[in-house]
Design a protein around this motif. Structure first.
Motif, PDB file in Angstrom:
ATOM      1  N   ILE A  20       0.857  -1.189   0.000  1.00 16.36           N
ATOM      2  CA  ILE A  20       0.000   0.000   0.000  1.00 16.36           C
ATOM      3  C   ILE A  20       0.888   1.232   0.000  1.00 16.36           C
ATOM      4  CG2 ILE A  20      -1.737   1.309   1.287  1.00 16.36           C
ATOM      5  CD1 ILE A  20      -2.642  -1.350   2.516  1.00 16.36           C
ATOM      6  N   THR A  21       0.681   2.110  -0.989  1.00 17.45           N
ATOM      7  CA  THR A  21       1.453   3.351  -1.059  1.00 17.45           C
ATOM      8  C   THR A  21       0.563   4.586  -1.115  1.00 17.45           C
ATOM      9  OG1 THR A  21       1.574   3.154  -3.481  1.00 17.45           O
ATOM     10  CG2 THR A  21       3.417   2.227  -2.191  1.00 17.45           C
ATOM     11  N   ASP A  22      -0.749   4.416  -1.254  1.00 18.69           N
ATOM     12  CA  ASP A  22      -1.657   5.557  -1.281  1.00 18.69           C
ATOM     13  C   ASP A  22      -1.512   6.362   0.008  1.00 18.69           C
ATOM     14  OD1 ASP A  22      -4.165   7.001  -2.277  1.00 18.69           O
ATOM     15  OD2 ASP A  22      -4.772   6.306  -0.282  1.00 18.69           O
ATOM     16  N   PRO A  23      -1.246   7.675  -0.073  1.00 22.41           N
ATOM     17  CA  PRO A  23      -0.970   8.463   1.139  1.00 22.41           C
ATOM     18  C   PRO A  23      -2.099   8.428   2.170  1.00 22.41           C
ATOM     19  CG  PRO A  23      -0.285   9.676  -0.804  1.00 22.41           C
ATOM     20  CD  PRO A  23      -1.022   8.474  -1.301  1.00 22.41           C
ATOM     21  N   ALA A  24      -3.356   8.513   1.714  1.00 22.43           N
ATOM     22  CA  ALA A  24      -4.467   8.518   2.670  1.00 22.43           C
ATOM     23  C   ALA A  24      -4.581   7.173   3.381  1.00 22.43           C
ATOM     24  CB  ALA A  24      -5.781   8.847   1.952  1.00 22.43           C
ATOM     25  N   GLU A  25      -4.388   6.093   2.644  1.00 29.82           N
ATOM     26  CA  GLU A  25      -4.477   4.762   3.255  1.00 29.82           C
ATOM     27  C   GLU A  25      -3.290   4.531   4.190  1.00 29.82           C
ATOM     28  OE1 GLU A  25      -6.899   1.288   3.615  1.00 29.82           O
ATOM     29  OE2 GLU A  25      -7.181   3.343   2.884  1.00 29.82           O
ATOM     30  N   CYS A  26      -2.119   4.980   3.814  1.00 29.53           N
ATOM     31  CA  CYS A  26      -0.956   4.871   4.696  1.00 29.53           C
ATOM     32  C   CYS A  26      -1.173   5.670   5.977  1.00 29.53           C
ATOM     33  CB  CYS A  26       0.296   5.356   3.973  1.00 29.53           C
ATOM     34  SG  CYS A  26       0.913   4.220   2.706  1.00 29.53           S
ATOM     35  N   ASP A  27      -1.814   6.830   5.854  1.00 28.00           N
ATOM     36  CA  ASP A  27      -2.111   7.659   7.028  1.00 28.00           C
ATOM     37  C   ASP A  27      -3.024   6.914   7.995  1.00 28.00           C
ATOM     38  OD1 ASP A  27      -2.080  10.329   8.411  1.00 28.00           O
ATOM     39  OD2 ASP A  27      -4.215  10.181   8.005  1.00 28.00           O
ATOM     40  N   PHE A  28      -4.005   6.189   7.453  1.00 30.50           N
ATOM     41  CA  PHE A  28      -4.896   5.396   8.304  1.00 30.50           C
ATOM     42  C   PHE A  28      -4.109   4.362   9.105  1.00 30.50           C
ATOM     43  CE2 PHE A  28      -6.917   1.170   8.447  1.00 30.50           C
ATOM     44  CZ  PHE A  28      -7.841   1.403   9.459  1.00 30.50           C
ATOM     45  N   TYR A  29      -3.203   3.642   8.479  1.00 36.17           N
ATOM     46  CA  TYR A  29      -2.444   2.605   9.171  1.00 36.17           C
ATOM     47  C   TYR A  29      -1.470   3.186  10.191  1.00 36.17           C
ATOM     48  CZ  TYR A  29      -4.175  -1.236   6.312  1.00 36.17           C
ATOM     49  OH  TYR A  29      -4.983  -2.183   5.718  1.00 36.17           O
ATOM     50  N   ALA A  30      -1.158   4.457  10.095  1.00 32.78           N
ATOM     51  CA  ALA A  30      -0.218   5.092  11.030  1.00 32.78           C
ATOM     52  C   ALA A  30      -0.911   5.656  12.263  1.00 32.78           C
ATOM     53  CB  ALA A  30       0.548   6.205  10.324  1.00 32.78           C
ATOM     54  N   GLN A  31      -2.234   5.525  12.373  1.00 34.15           N
ATOM     55  CA  GLN A  31      -2.987   6.045  13.522  1.00 34.15           C
ATOM     56  C   GLN A  31      -3.207   4.948  14.538  1.00 34.15           C
ATOM     57  OE1 GLN A  31      -6.734   7.433  11.981  1.00 34.15           O
ATOM     58  NE2 GLN A  31      -5.781   8.593  10.329  1.00 34.15           N
ATOM     59  N   LEU A  41       6.670   5.321   4.681  1.00 33.43           N
ATOM     60  CA  LEU A  41       7.056   5.067   3.284  1.00 33.43           C
ATOM     61  C   LEU A  41       5.959   4.282   2.573  1.00 33.43           C
ATOM     62  CD1 LEU A  41       9.193   4.874   0.955  1.00 33.43           C
ATOM     63  CD2 LEU A  41       9.945   2.734   2.049  1.00 33.43           C
ATOM     64  N   ALA A  42       5.472   3.245   3.264  1.00 29.44           N
ATOM     65  CA  ALA A  42       4.458   2.358   2.689  1.00 29.44           C
ATOM     66  C   ALA A  42       3.952   1.446   3.793  1.00 29.44           C
ATOM     67  CB  ALA A  42       5.047   1.535   1.536  1.00 29.44           C
ATOM     68  N   VAL A  43       2.935   0.661   3.451  1.00 28.45           N
ATOM     69  CA  VAL A  43       2.422  -0.393   4.320  1.00 28.45           C
ATOM     70  C   VAL A  43       2.512  -1.696   3.558  1.00 28.45           C
ATOM     71  CG1 VAL A  43       0.400  -1.271   5.569  1.00 28.45           C
ATOM     72  CG2 VAL A  43       0.817   1.198   5.438  1.00 28.45           C
ATOM     73  N   ILE A  44       3.008  -2.753   4.199  1.00 25.35           N
ATOM     74  CA  ILE A  44       2.981  -4.064   3.559  1.00 25.35           C
ATOM     75  C   ILE A  44       2.009  -4.971   4.299  1.00 25.35           C
ATOM     76  CG2 ILE A  44       5.297  -3.970   2.568  1.00 25.35           C
ATOM     77  CD1 ILE A  44       6.163  -5.881   4.900  1.00 25.35           C
TER      78      ILE A  44
END
Length: 514
Positions: A20-31, A41-44
Motif C-alpha cells: 500500500i502506497t496511497d498516502p491517505a491509506e498509509c495515514d490510516f495505518y499510522a494512527q 514510506l508504505a504499508v505491507i
C-alpha cells in the motif's frame, strides 16, 4: 537505495496486492486509538511468513525502519513511528488458524488471527486459549497481544503471554527464528519469553503456538455494589486471593455511569439471545433472559462502585460453592447483591463490537493503567483521586471526564485503569472501527487541542503516580518508562539483546525505550 527502488523490492517480496502506497491509506495505518504517526514510506500486508521475511530483509538492507502493527487497537504508541519514512507491517492477511491439537492441548495460528477467530475455531472442541484475549478481541490479533501483552478473559490463568509456547519470529535481517518447543515452555532459558511483551522491538511474530484449556461446563455470575473504594478493593482482593473467579472486574461511579448511558443491554437482541443460549437449558435461558429484560439499565442507579464476577468450573455444585464463598467475602466487605446482567452478557459475547473505543456521545477515549499488589491498591486509588481533585477546575472547564476500570489479574495483583473522555474530533481509525449504525448516532465534535493537551498532562501525571507506587504495566510501547523501572544491570542485558537481534535499531525503534 532510492525510494522507488525499495518499493519495487517490497512489491516483489509481498506482491502488488500486499503493498500500500496511497498516502491517505498509509495515514490510516499510522494512527492508533490515541495518536497519529508521521507519514510512512508504505504499508505491507504479506500473505505468509516467507513473504514477511523477504520484505523485512529488503527494507532493513535499505536502512528503512520496520513498524509492526497488530489489529490497530493500541493506544500507547506501539506502532507510531518516531519519524517519517518507516515501513508499517500489517499482518491482517496472515490470519489463519494453522493447527488445533486437542490431544496435546495446543493451537498454532498466524499472528494476524484475531482472538475472536481463534475462539470460534476452538469452540467446537470445547477448548480455549489459557488467557484468551482482551475485550477488543474482535479486532485485536494474537500476535499483537503477544507483543503488547494484555489481560481480561482468562485472567485467573494469567496475562496473554503466559499462554504462549512458541513463536516463529522474523528478525530485522529477515531471518525466521523458532523460539522452542511447541508443547512445553521453557526448555532451558526462556527464549519464547524474551520475545513476549517486547512490543515488536526484537522482531515480528509470524506464528504463535498457544496452550489450550478445557472450556468450563458450568458458570455462575455475581454482581455487587459498594459505597466505598475501601470495601470494593477489600472484596476484589479477597476473591482474587482465593482464586474463586475466572474473571473479576468492576467500575468506579463515573465509568459505571458512562457505561450505563450506552445503548441498553436488554435492547441488544444478539447479546440477549447469545446469553440465553449460553445458559444450557431452554427453561434456564428463558428465566435468565427475563431477568435481563426486567433489570434494563436501572439496576446500578444507586450503586457506587460495582464488581462483576464469573465463576467457571466443571459442574454446577462447584461453581455454586465458589459463588457462595464470594458472597460471604462481599458481605464482609460491606457489599450488596445487584442484578448480574453485565457479567452474563459479556461472557456470552466476549468480543463485542469496539464501539466503546469512544465515549457514549462520541467523545474521544483513552486509558492509562497500572498493576499494583493488593496491599497498595487503596493507596494508589487515593493518589489518583488526589491528582484529579487538583485538576478538577480545568477538567470541568474543558469537558474532560475520568473514571476507572478495576480488575483482579492474579492472586497477587490487581489492575487500576483510569479512563479519560473528552470532546474532540474522531480519526479515520475510529470511523472505520465503530459500527456504522452506532457511528451515525454520535455527535461529531470539532478538534479540541486544549482538552487534548490536558488529557496528555493528566496521563503523564498518572504514569508518574504509578511509577512512584512501583506499578508495572502492559502495552509498554512508547508510553510507559521501562528503563527507570528496571535494575540497571537488567536494563543492560535488555540493551545487549536488542543489539544482538537488531544491531541497526531498525525494528520498531524507540519502543520499550530502546
Amino acid at each position: 537505495m532510492r525510494p522507488d527502488g525499495i518499493l519495487e523490492s517490497l512489491s516483489a517480496a509481498v506482491g502488488p496486492e500486499g503493498l500500500i502506497t496511497d498516502p491517505a491509506e498509509c495515514d490510516f495505518y499510522a494512527q492508533d486509538v490515541y495518536s497519529k504517526g508521521p507519514p510512512p514510506l508504505a504499508v505491507i500486508r504479506p500473505a505468509d511468513k516467507e513473504a514477511l521475511a523477504r520484505a523485512v530483509g529488503a527494507a532493513t538492507a535499505a536502512g528503512v525502519a520496520i513498524i509492526p502493527r497488530g489489529g490497530g487497537m493500541s493506544y500507547t504508541g506501539g506502532y507510531v513511528a518516531p519519524k517519517a519514512g518507516a515501513l508499517i507491517v500489517d499482518l491482517g492477511r496472515m490470519n489463519r488458524v494453522l493447527d488445533i491439537n486437542p490431544t496435546d492441548m495446543t493451537a498454532t495460528v498466524e499472528a494476524g488471527c484475531t482472538w475472536e477467530d481463534l475462539r470460534l475455531a476452538l469452540k467446537p472442541h470445547r477448548l480455549r486459549a489459557l488467557a484468551w484475549g482482551t475485550l477488543s478481541g474482535i479486532k485485536a490479533t494474537v500476535g499483537g497481544g503477544m507483543s503488547q501483552n494484555g489481560v481480561f478473559w482468562g485472567a485467573r490463568d494469567g496475562v496473554v503471554v503466559d499462554g504462549a509456547l512458541r513463536f516463529e519470529v522474523v528478525l530485522a535481517n529477515g531471518r525466521i527464528v523458532s523460539t522452542g518447543s511447541d508443547f512445553f515452555r521453557p526448555f532451558g532459558p526462556d527464549i519464547t519469553g524474551l520475545f513476549a511483551a517486547d512490543t515488536g522491538a526484537f522482531g515480528i511474530k509470524a506464528t504463535v503456538t498457544l496452550q489450550l484449556v478445557r472450556e468450563g461446563a458450568a458458570f455462575a455470575y455475581g454482581s455487587y455494589a459498594f459505597d466505598t473504594a475501601d470495601g470494593f478493593f477489600k472484596a476484589m482482593s479477597g476473591v482474587a486471593r482465593e482464586g474463586l473467579a475466572s474473571e473479576s472486574f468492576g467500575f468506579d461511579p463515573f465509568l459505571q455511569a458512562q457505561r450505563m448511558k450506552r445503548e441498553s443491554l436488554a435492547k441488544d437482541a444478539k447479546s440477549l439471545v447469545n446469553m440465553m443460549k449460553a445458559q444450557g437449558s431452554a427453561w434456564k435461558a428463558l428465566k435468565e433472559g427475563a431477568k435481563v429484560v426486567a433489570a434494563g439499565r436501572s439496576f446500578l442507579d444507586d450503586a457506587g462502585f460495582s464488581l462483576h464476577l464469573i465463576c467457571e468450573g466443571r459442574n454446577e455444585p462447584a461453581v455454586a460453592a465458589d459463588l457462595a464463598e464470594i458472597e460471604r467475602i462481599v458481605a464482609d466487605a460491606g457489599g450488596r447483591v445487584v442484578e448480574n446482567s453485565i457479567p452474563k452478557i459479556l461472557r456470552a459475547n466476549p468480543f463485542p463490537p469496539v464501539n466503546s473505543m469512544v465515549g457514549p456521545a462520541g467523545e474521544r477515549w483513552v486509558p492509562v493503567h497500572g498493576f499494583l499488589p493488593h496491599s497498595r491498591l487503596l493507596e494508589g486509588w487515593n493518589r489518583i483521586q488526589a491528582l484529579f481533585e487538583a485538576n478538577a477546575a480545568e477538567m470541568e472547564r474543558l469537558g474532560v471526564g475520568a473514571g476507572a476500570m478495576l480488575a483482579a489479574v492474579s492472586r497477587s495483583a490487581c489492575l487500576i485503569e483510569p479512563v479519560f473522555f473528552w470532546p474532540d474530533n474522531l480519526e479515520e481509525l475510529h470511523r472505520r472501527s465503530i459500527e456504522p449504525d452506532h457511528l451515525a448516532k454520535l455527535e461529531q465534535f470539532p478538534a479540541n487541542e486544549e482538552s487534548r493537551a490536558l488529557v496528555a498532562h493528566l496521563r503523564g501525571g498518572l504514569i508518574e503516580t504509578f511509577r512512584g507506587l512501583g506499578a508495572t504495566h502492559l502495552q509498554i510501547a512508547r508510553t510507559y518508562p521501562l528503563q527507570e523501572a528496571l535494575d540497571s544491570s537488567a536494563w543492560a542485558i535488555l540493551r545487549t539483546l536488542k543489539d544482538a537481534v537488531d544491531p541497526d535499531n531498525l525494528m520498531n525503534p524507540g519502543s520499550l525505550g530502546l
